[in-house]
Design an enzyme around this catalytic site. Structure first.
Site, PDB file in Angstrom:
ATOM      1  N   ARG A 152      72.505  33.748  18.015  1.00 32.29           N
ATOM      2  CA  ARG A 152      71.686  33.970  19.200  1.00 32.29           C
ATOM      3  C   ARG A 152      72.235  35.212  19.890  1.00 32.29           C
ATOM      4  NH1 ARG A 152      73.040  28.363  19.320  1.00 32.29           N
ATOM      5  NH2 ARG A 152      71.215  26.995  19.101  1.00 32.29           N
ATOM      6  N   LYS A 176      75.265  26.786  22.232  1.00 34.44           N
ATOM      7  CA  LYS A 176      74.732  26.039  23.374  1.00 34.44           C
ATOM      8  C   LYS A 176      75.592  24.811  23.642  1.00 34.44           C
ATOM      9  CE  LYS A 176      69.855  27.377  23.204  1.00 34.44           C
ATOM     10  NZ  LYS A 176      68.469  26.887  23.095  1.00 34.44           N
ATOM     11  N   HIS A 247      66.173  37.826  18.496  1.00 38.30           N
ATOM     12  CA  HIS A 247      65.941  36.512  17.891  1.00 38.30           C
ATOM     13  C   HIS A 247      65.223  36.638  16.548  1.00 38.30           C
ATOM     14  CE1 HIS A 247      66.867  32.447  19.089  1.00 38.30           C
ATOM     15  NE2 HIS A 247      65.750  32.022  18.563  1.00 38.30           N
ATOM     16  N   ARG A 250      67.674  36.511  13.857  1.00 45.71           N
ATOM     17  CA  ARG A 250      68.129  35.128  13.620  1.00 45.71           C
ATOM     18  C   ARG A 250      67.121  34.395  12.732  1.00 45.71           C
ATOM     19  NH1 ARG A 250      71.229  30.766  15.818  1.00 45.71           N
ATOM     20  NH2 ARG A 250      70.012  29.000  16.588  1.00 45.71           N
ATOM     21  N   HIS A 273      71.739  24.268  15.416  1.00 43.28           N
ATOM     22  CA  HIS A 273      70.659  23.436  15.949  1.00 43.28           C
ATOM     23  C   HIS A 273      71.137  21.996  16.088  1.00 43.28           C
ATOM     24  CE1 HIS A 273      67.215  26.267  14.453  1.00 43.28           C
ATOM     25  NE2 HIS A 273      67.713  26.647  15.607  1.00 43.28           N
ATOM     26  N   TYR A 282      61.287  26.561   9.630  1.00 38.23           N
ATOM     27  CA  TYR A 282      61.446  27.514   8.535  1.00 38.23           C
ATOM     28  C   TYR A 282      60.829  27.020   7.231  1.00 38.23           C
ATOM     29  CZ  TYR A 282      64.371  29.703  11.943  1.00 38.23           C
ATOM     30  OH  TYR A 282      64.798  30.288  13.105  1.00 38.23           O
TER      31      TYR A 282
END
Length: 307
Positions: A152, A176, A247, A250, A273, A282
């Protein structure tokens, strides 16, 4: 009548503490949850309900109310996701015996396939750099690290020298919720970084900025906006017509892995994630690519074009 312990203000205060201490969310994320929660709290107050009196039917009516306000499906889904987190907290923390939001449904979101770049387009981005400019080697390294490691942009701007392990070919990423993960780094990215470090040695690095990998000319670490502007400008220089951002690189990283046969759970871990559902986007990209390959190369389709 609400007791002091179960007053709405007290519940919200404890919920915010839970988001900060137990879920380790940033101040910006906590503020976003607080903002979205007020949609529910205003609805409950208007209907003379407290948070702990709510049943599934009340939440379903609340969902209908925000729909009638004309909010987008994405906004509705985000608010209702926050409602579920809130009621999960109330249940786990003993305010309620059951979670009334378990069967609460969100609006169906249209499937949006993120833009991505091919390897050839990433190479064009890097090759379009004017290497006579002082910042060009830094920018090449930024693009290569984003593409090779799937970071990110917030993770990239906070990347530290102490997070890079060249001999082991790994970088440590703080994602995150302050969750750490280790991500392999390619030989190409290592090469571009080492060239950048040669230039970096000549900067007047400001106090407190010494450990940041990517710095501007004044010796301060870069911001997300700086990187966004750089990548958009470089895409124009490279003649890439797609609308791209940091992004996008990514997404390109994940798509390249999936095309290469990587397991979805591996991609999930590399991207950081929390939910496999986020990574599953994806698979749709890959399906779209396969369909296009058939349309472009299958003899039946070529014959159809010749008629």
């Amino acid at each position: 009548m609400e007791t002091d312990k179960q007053s709405t203000a007290n519940i919200v205060k404890r919920y915010m503490r839970y988001l900060k201490l137990e879920r380790n969310y940033s101040e910006n994320t906590i503020e976003a949850y607080r903002h979205d929660l007020h949609w529910l709290l205003d609805y409950l107050a208007a209907n003379s309900l407290t948070p702990t009196e709510v049943r599934l039917e009340d939440l379903q009516h609340f969902a209908a109310t925000i729909h009638e306000r004309g909010m987008s499906a994405k906004t509705q889904a985000r608010i209702l996701s926050g409602v579920r987190v809130f009621y999960k907290f109330l249940n786990v923390d003993g305010f309620m015996d059951a979670d009334p939001s378990e069967l609460l449904e969100s609006p169906r979101l249209p499937q949006h396939l993120p833009e991505y770049l091919t390897l050839e387009e990433v190479d064009r981005l890097e090759d379009s750099m004017d290497m006579s400019k002082a910042e060009s080697q830094r920018n090449r390294a930024i693009i290569e690290v984003l593409f090779s490691c799937g970071l990110r942009v917030s993770e990239l701007v906070n990347l530290k020298l102490s997070d890079i392990f060249f001999e082991e070919k790994f970088i440590r990423v703080l994602g995150k919720g302050s969750k750490e993960r280790l991500v392999p780094i390619s030989d190409k990215a290592i090469h571009e970084l080492q060239l950048w470090f040669t230039d970096r040695c000549h900067l007047d690095i400001k106090r407190g900025e010494e450990d940041y990998v990517f710095l501007n000319r004044r010796g301060h670490h870069l911001t997300r906006t700086m990187i966004l502007i750089m990548i958009k400008r470089q895409a124009e220089e490279a003649g890439i017509k797609k609308t791209i951002s940091p992004h996008t690189l990514r997404h390109s990283f994940a798509t390249a892995l999936l095309k290469g046969g990587a397991d979805l759970r591996v991609i999930q871990a590399l991207l950081g994630h929390e939910d496999i559902g986020t990574t599953e986007i994806y698979t749709h990209i890959d399906t779209t690519m396969l369909r296009q390959e058939i349309l472009d190369h299958h003899p039946r389709n070529r014959n159809r074009e010749l008629k």
